[in-house]
Design a protein around this motif. Structure first.
Motif, PDB file in Angstrom:
ATOM      1  N   PRO A 163     -16.278   2.495  -6.721  1.00 44.49           N
ATOM      2  CA  PRO A 163     -16.432   2.783  -5.290  1.00 44.49           C
ATOM      3  C   PRO A 163     -17.400   3.935  -5.050  1.00 44.49           C
ATOM      4  O   PRO A 163     -17.368   4.953  -5.721  1.00 44.49           O
ATOM      5  N   LYS A 164     -18.283   3.760  -4.065  1.00 47.26           N
ATOM      6  CA  LYS A 164     -19.353   4.731  -3.858  1.00 47.26           C
ATOM      7  C   LYS A 164     -18.850   6.071  -3.341  1.00 47.26           C
ATOM      8  O   LYS A 164     -19.551   7.071  -3.416  1.00 47.26           O
ATOM      9  N   ASP A 165     -17.620   6.114  -2.795  1.00 45.30           N
ATOM     10  CA  ASP A 165     -17.078   7.409  -2.390  1.00 45.30           C
ATOM     11  C   ASP A 165     -16.441   8.130  -3.571  1.00 45.30           C
ATOM     12  O   ASP A 165     -16.061   9.287  -3.474  1.00 45.30           O
ATOM     13  N   THR A 166     -16.315   7.435  -4.704  1.00 47.90           N
ATOM     14  CA  THR A 166     -15.793   8.038  -5.930  1.00 47.90           C
ATOM     15  C   THR A 166     -16.923   8.493  -6.837  1.00 47.90           C
ATOM     16  O   THR A 166     -16.889   9.578  -7.401  1.00 47.90           O
ATOM     17  N   PHE A 167     -17.932   7.662  -6.982  1.00 49.80           N
ATOM     18  CA  PHE A 167     -19.061   7.943  -7.854  1.00 49.80           C
ATOM     19  C   PHE A 167     -20.314   8.053  -6.992  1.00 49.80           C
ATOM     20  O   PHE A 167     -20.772   7.061  -6.422  1.00 49.80           O
ATOM     21  N   ILE A 168     -20.861   9.257  -6.876  1.00 50.43           N
ATOM     22  CA  ILE A 168     -22.017   9.503  -6.027  1.00 50.43           C
ATOM     23  C   ILE A 168     -23.218   9.821  -6.914  1.00 50.43           C
ATOM     24  O   ILE A 168     -23.152  10.702  -7.767  1.00 50.43           O
ATOM     25  N   HIS A 169     -24.304   9.087  -6.708  1.00 53.57           N
ATOM     26  CA  HIS A 169     -25.510   9.271  -7.509  1.00 53.57           C
ATOM     27  C   HIS A 169     -26.508  10.136  -6.736  1.00 53.57           C
ATOM     28  O   HIS A 169     -26.949   9.776  -5.642  1.00 53.57           O
ATOM     29  N   TYR A 170     -26.881  11.274  -7.317  1.00 55.29           N
ATOM     30  CA  TYR A 170     -27.805  12.205  -6.668  1.00 55.29           C
ATOM     31  C   TYR A 170     -29.152  12.213  -7.381  1.00 55.29           C
ATOM     32  O   TYR A 170     -29.267  11.814  -8.543  1.00 55.29           O
ATOM     33  N   TYR A 171     -30.155  12.714  -6.664  1.00 60.71           N
ATOM     34  CA  TYR A 171     -31.435  12.957  -7.310  1.00 60.71           C
ATOM     35  C   TYR A 171     -32.133  14.127  -6.631  1.00 60.71           C
ATOM     36  O   TYR A 171     -31.785  14.538  -5.518  1.00 60.71           O
ATOM     37  N   LEU A 172     -33.135  14.664  -7.317  1.00 57.36           N
ATOM     38  CA  LEU A 172     -33.917  15.780  -6.796  1.00 57.36           C
ATOM     39  C   LEU A 172     -35.370  15.336  -6.678  1.00 57.36           C
ATOM     40  O   LEU A 172     -35.905  14.674  -7.579  1.00 57.36           O
ATOM     41  N   LEU A 173     -35.995  15.682  -5.555  1.00 60.34           N
ATOM     42  CA  LEU A 173     -37.400  15.360  -5.339  1.00 60.34           C
ATOM     43  C   LEU A 173     -38.287  16.563  -5.640  1.00 60.34           C
ATOM     44  O   LEU A 173     -37.946  17.689  -5.311  1.00 60.34           O
ATOM     45  N   PHE A 174     -39.423  16.282  -6.269  1.00 63.27           N
ATOM     46  CA  PHE A 174     -40.441  17.302  -6.472  1.00 63.27           C
ATOM     47  C   PHE A 174     -41.786  16.642  -6.173  1.00 63.27           C
ATOM     48  O   PHE A 174     -42.141  15.641  -6.796  1.00 63.27           O
ATOM     49  N   GLN A 175     -42.489  17.175  -5.190  1.00 58.93           N
ATOM     50  CA  GLN A 175     -43.751  16.582  -4.736  1.00 58.93           C
ATOM     51  C   GLN A 175     -43.548  15.105  -4.390  1.00 58.93           C
ATOM     52  O   GLN A 175     -44.331  14.232  -4.770  1.00 58.93           O
ATOM     53  N   ASP A 176     -42.455  14.840  -3.661  1.00 63.63           N
ATOM     54  CA  ASP A 176     -42.111  13.513  -3.140  1.00 63.63           C
ATOM     55  C   ASP A 176     -41.802  12.478  -4.216  1.00 63.63           C
ATOM     56  O   ASP A 176     -41.825  11.271  -3.954  1.00 63.63           O
ATOM     57  N   LYS A 177     -41.515  12.922  -5.423  1.00 59.38           N
ATOM     58  CA  LYS A 177     -41.140  11.996  -6.496  1.00 59.38           C
ATOM     59  C   LYS A 177     -39.814  12.438  -7.108  1.00 59.38           C
ATOM     60  O   LYS A 177     -39.539  13.630  -7.222  1.00 59.38           O
ATOM     61  N   ILE A 178     -39.011  11.441  -7.525  1.00 58.48           N
ATOM     62  CA  ILE A 178     -37.745  11.742  -8.185  1.00 58.48           C
ATOM     63  C   ILE A 178     -38.031  12.327  -9.563  1.00 58.48           C
ATOM     64  O   ILE A 178     -38.757  11.721 -10.360  1.00 58.48           O
ATOM     65  N   THR A 179     -37.489  13.496  -9.832  1.00 54.84           N
ATOM     66  CA  THR A 179     -37.692  14.114 -11.142  1.00 54.84           C
ATOM     67  C   THR A 179     -36.422  14.130 -11.975  1.00 54.84           C
ATOM     68  O   THR A 179     -36.465  13.950 -13.189  1.00 54.84           O
ATOM     69  N   SER A 180     -35.267  14.374 -11.327  1.00 52.57           N
ATOM     70  CA  SER A 180     -34.004  14.524 -12.054  1.00 52.57           C
ATOM     71  C   SER A 180     -32.895  13.764 -11.333  1.00 52.57           C
ATOM     72  O   SER A 180     -32.928  13.624 -10.100  1.00 52.57           O
TER      73      SER A 180
END
Length: 257
Positions: A163-180
């Protein structure tokens, strides 16, 4: 510390029980928790939990042999998670069944009230949605050096399972691109679990992943969570310990191909 380690261990098993794909299930027999799957990738054929060494008995060892033999008959590799504190009790079994040590995992924990970190940039924290998934998964794929089979399975699982409220996938943007990237498991108690962290190779050693981890921890603290727990491989242990995480337990990760 041992209580936190056991909570982290239950979290690990819960993360597996949340997975869904055809032919996959988590079973338990005589205190042994293991997975069955139609996947040839050994990671998905795993013995996740065994009774502590003071409770080991001939019936338990027989159950383990039956499970391992079933993997062998289906021509599948398998892995076995063994708590270091219980290794002595299972050493003979592992040697007899030709398991080789593949790695060492430390369970680390952090009391979120001790979190103290100054942001190095204004990069926004993002939550993955369906449109973000291809670039998010490309980071995951590179970070974990997945085979074609593993890539296909993980792509399906991470996009659709748990369930998406249990497992949340995050990311960080750097210069408009996903880095981490990083996944956070929100548990019903006051704990959170951290999974799936990685950074594109070209963006490593620039502080992006450290910042993403802290941003996720700050978000969890806002939600009233108190303890962060992570099962960390050797590559991530240094980063986490710099942020204040402390070891509460450890596993050996054993495989038979």
């Amino acid at each position: 510390m041992d209580q936190v380690f056991e909570r982290g261990h239950r979290m690990l098993i819960s993360s597996w029980k949340g997975l869904e794909f055809d032919g996959f299930c988590v079973k338990e027999d005589s205190g042994v928790v293991y997975t069955l799957s139609g996947a040839p990738d050994l990671y998905f054929n795993a013995i996740l939990d065994m009774p502590p060494k003071h409770l080991i008995s001939p019936p338990i060892l027989k159950t383990l042999k039956i499970i391992v033999n079933s993997y062998q008959q289906d021509k599948k590799g398998c892995v076995c998670w063994v708590k270091d504190k219980d290794y002595e009790g299972y050493q003979t079994f592992l040697e007899q069944e030709n398991f080789q040590k593949l790695g060492h995992i430390e369970t680390l924990a952090l009391d979120l009230k001790d979190l103290n970190f100054e942001r190095s940039s204004k990069a926004p924290l993002k939550i993955k949605n369906s449109q973000d998934f291809p670039p998010w998964f490309s980071v995951f794929q590179e970070a974990f050096e997945l085979s074609k089979t593993g890539s296909s399975l993980f792509s399906t699982l991470l996009e659709n399972s748990i369930p998406k409220d249990t497992f949340i996938h995050y990311y960080l943007l750097f210069q408009d691109k996903i880095t981490s990237i990083l996944s956070v498991m929100m548990l019903e108690n006051d704990d959170i679990g951290l999974f799936n962290f990685g950074t594109f190779k070209a963006q490593r050693n620039k502080g992006h992943l450290s910042e993403l981890v802290v941003l996720c921890l700050m978000e969890a603290r806002k939600r009233g969570k108190q303890t962060a727990i992570v099962h960390a491989n050797q590559a991530s242990q240094s980063l986490l310990k710099k942020l204040g995480f402390k070891k509460v337990g450890s596993y050996g990760f054993y495989g038979r191909i």
